[in-house]
Design a protein around this motif. Structure first.
Motif, short mmCIF file in Angstrom:
data_model
loop_
_atom_site.label_atom_id
_atom_site.label_comp_id
_atom_site.label_asym_id
_atom_site.label_seq_id
_atom_site.Cartn_x
_atom_site.Cartn_y
_atom_site.Cartn_z
N LEU A 1 -28.54 14.75 19.58
CA LEU A 1 -29.31 13.90 18.68
C LEU A 1 -28.54 12.63 18.33
O LEU A 1 -29.09 11.52 18.34
CB LEU A 1 -29.65 14.65 17.39
N SER A 2 -27.27 12.80 18.00
CA SER A 2 -26.44 11.66 17.61
C SER A 2 -26.31 10.65 18.74
O SER A 2 -26.43 9.43 18.53
CB SER A 2 -25.05 12.15 17.19
N ARG A 3 -26.08 11.13 19.94
CA ARG A 3 -25.92 10.23 21.09
C ARG A 3 -27.19 9.41 21.32
O ARG A 3 -27.14 8.21 21.58
CB ARG A 3 -25.56 11.03 22.33
N TRP A 4 -28.36 10.06 21.20
CA TRP A 4 -29.62 9.35 21.40
C TRP A 4 -29.80 8.28 20.31
O TRP A 4 -30.20 7.14 20.60
CB TRP A 4 -30.78 10.34 21.37
N SER A 5 -29.50 8.64 19.06
CA SER A 5 -29.66 7.69 17.96
C SER A 5 -28.71 6.50 18.09
O SER A 5 -29.09 5.35 17.84
CB SER A 5 -29.42 8.38 16.62
N GLU A 6 -27.47 6.77 18.45
CA GLU A 6 -26.49 5.68 18.59
C GLU A 6 -26.96 4.66 19.61
O GLU A 6 -26.76 3.45 19.43
CB GLU A 6 -25.13 6.26 18.99
N GLY A 7 -27.59 5.13 20.68
CA GLY A 7 -28.09 4.21 21.68
C GLY A 7 -29.31 3.44 21.22
O GLY A 7 -29.59 2.34 21.73
N GLU A 8 -30.04 3.98 20.25
CA GLU A 8 -31.27 3.37 19.78
C GLU A 8 -31.05 2.35 18.67
O GLU A 8 -31.83 1.40 18.52
CB GLU A 8 -32.21 4.47 19.28
N TYR A 9 -30.00 2.50 17.87
CA TYR A 9 -29.84 1.68 16.67
C TYR A 9 -29.75 0.18 16.93
O TYR A 9 -30.34 -0.62 16.18
CB TYR A 9 -28.65 2.16 15.84
N PRO A 10 -29.03 -0.30 17.95
CA PRO A 10 -29.00 -1.75 18.17
C PRO A 10 -30.40 -2.34 18.37
O PRO A 10 -30.75 -3.38 17.79
CB PRO A 10 -28.12 -1.90 19.41
N ARG A 11 -31.21 -1.68 19.20
CA ARG A 11 -32.57 -2.16 19.46
C ARG A 11 -33.42 -2.06 18.19
O ARG A 11 -34.19 -2.98 17.86
CB ARG A 11 -33.21 -1.34 20.57
#
Length: 379
Positions: A62-72
């Motif tokens: 979950l964390s890995r997916w969120s970290e990739g999403e936050y900049p966008r």
């Protein structure tokens, strides 16, 4: 009648509403106070679990997916609302890590750029840290976000969305059941609202609401006190030459820089039920921790001191999914210290479940408990 009612207007509830509306649903978001003003506002905004190697593989996913999403996500909110959530990807420094070998092994497994840096490299990055550290762990990809502004931006985006109705100062008193196994809406103080689906994103209050429907969700409030310092206003530094540029974690406490030069220190962990009062003891403890990391903060009075309530669970694992035995009822709660960290992924996962879409990961590890007691009908 909305397709979906969401109870709770924190970051979790607001992101959930946005995702469902973008998928074509009509959504009503119900918030007992003002959106984004509870734990979502009170936290620090680090976009990672504090010590990520100490969590399960499901949390890591979950964390890995969120970290990739936050900049966008941050850029999209800034463009849509004019409110900048101030996402900063400047890395995190870990001081005095006892399980360093475990951390490095986790990083290799997860393909994370975590490395040991020696004294010279440490103080080159953060020259104002307390002296005496010979080495540290360094994760250059870690980001942080100014969570109060994230909440403001999400709220503004929802208020402008044609398929979302936001109702604040609106407390849900109970769930409405058409049969013992079907939830069809919620009851307010003086009104009943119906929907095909009800999603509980009530943070620390989720367990209290669900208990009345016979769902014993083990989510309890855990108070966290934090403070913020303003060294720029005190003349200790400038915005262009700040006292701190990166998140630093030491002995379970962290300091977080903001773009305007302010520095947050957090956080306590207290089991005080729903008490959100601040205490002199916590103030002294946080100030001492801040000074032990950044000595320049030792003589500086905090600008503000506050407390929030995290939704704690027995092992820190949240509940995400449909409630067994109660059709139409879903839960996204119990994220403890990682609500903001996990919000993009947790809301995407539950949206996929609710809409019957294939998702990026299994939700099996987050299954909510089913009905454990007879439910009273409220129709």
């Amino acid at each position: 009648m909305s397709d979906t009612l969401i109870i709770g207007g924190g970051v979790m509830g607001m992101m959930m509403a946005w995702q469902l509306a973008e998928a074509g649903q009509t959504v009503t978001l119900l918030e007992r106070g003002q959106c984004g003003r509870e734990a979502s506002w009170a936290g620090g905004g680090i976009v990672s679990p504090l010590y990520p190697w100490r969590y399960s593989s499901a949390i890591s996913s979950l964390s890995r997916w969120s970290e990739g999403e936050y900049p966008r996500l941050a850029e999209a909110l800034k463009d849509a609302t004019g409110i900048d959530p101030e996402y900063r990807q400047k890395g995190l420094i870990y001081l005095r890590v006892e399980d360093e070998a475990l951390a490095l092994d986790w990083a290799r497994t997860q393909h994370k750029p975590l490395e040991v840096i020696e004294r010279e490299a440490l103080y080159a990055r953060e020259p104002h840290l307390a002296s005496g550290h010979q080495q540290a762990l360094w994760m250059p990809t870690l980001g942080s976000i100014r969570n109060p502004r994230l909440g403001q931006a999400l709220r503004a985006r929802l208020l402008a969305h044609p398929r979302i109705r936001v109702r604040e100062e609106c407390e849900v008193t109970q769930l409405v059941l058409a049969t013992p196994s079907r939830v069809t809406g919620v009851r307010l103080v003086d009104e009943t609202l119906s929907a095909d689906n009800v999603v509980v994103c009530g943070g620390a209050w989720s367990g209290k609401l669900l208990a009345a429907a016979g769902v014993l969700l083990p989510v309890r409030p855990v108070k966290g006190q934090m403070m913020v310092f303003n060294p720029v206003a005190a003349g200790l530094c400038s915005v262009d030459a700040p006292l701190l540029s990166r998140v630093v974690l030491c002995d379970g406490r962290y300091v977080i820089p903001r773009a305007d030069g302010r520095i947050l220190i957090g956080s306590t962990l207290e089991h005080q039920d729903f008490d959100k009062s601040t205490t002199a003891q916590a103030r002294e403890s946080l100030h001492a921790s801040a000074a032990s990391i950044l000595p320049a903060l030792g003589e500086l009075a905090p600008e503000h001191h506050w407390a929030g309530l995290r939704p704690g669970t027995p092992d820190g694992t949240p509940f995400i999914g449909a409630v067994p035995g109660l059709d139409g009822l879903y839960v996204n709660a119990g994220h403890y210290r990682n609500g903001l960290v996990l919000a993009p992924a947790a809301t995407r996962l539950l949206s996929d479940i609710l809409l019957g879409r294939e998702s990026f990961m299994s939700a099996e590890a987050f299954m909510p408990p089913g009905v454990a007691a007879p439910t009273a009908l409220a129709g």
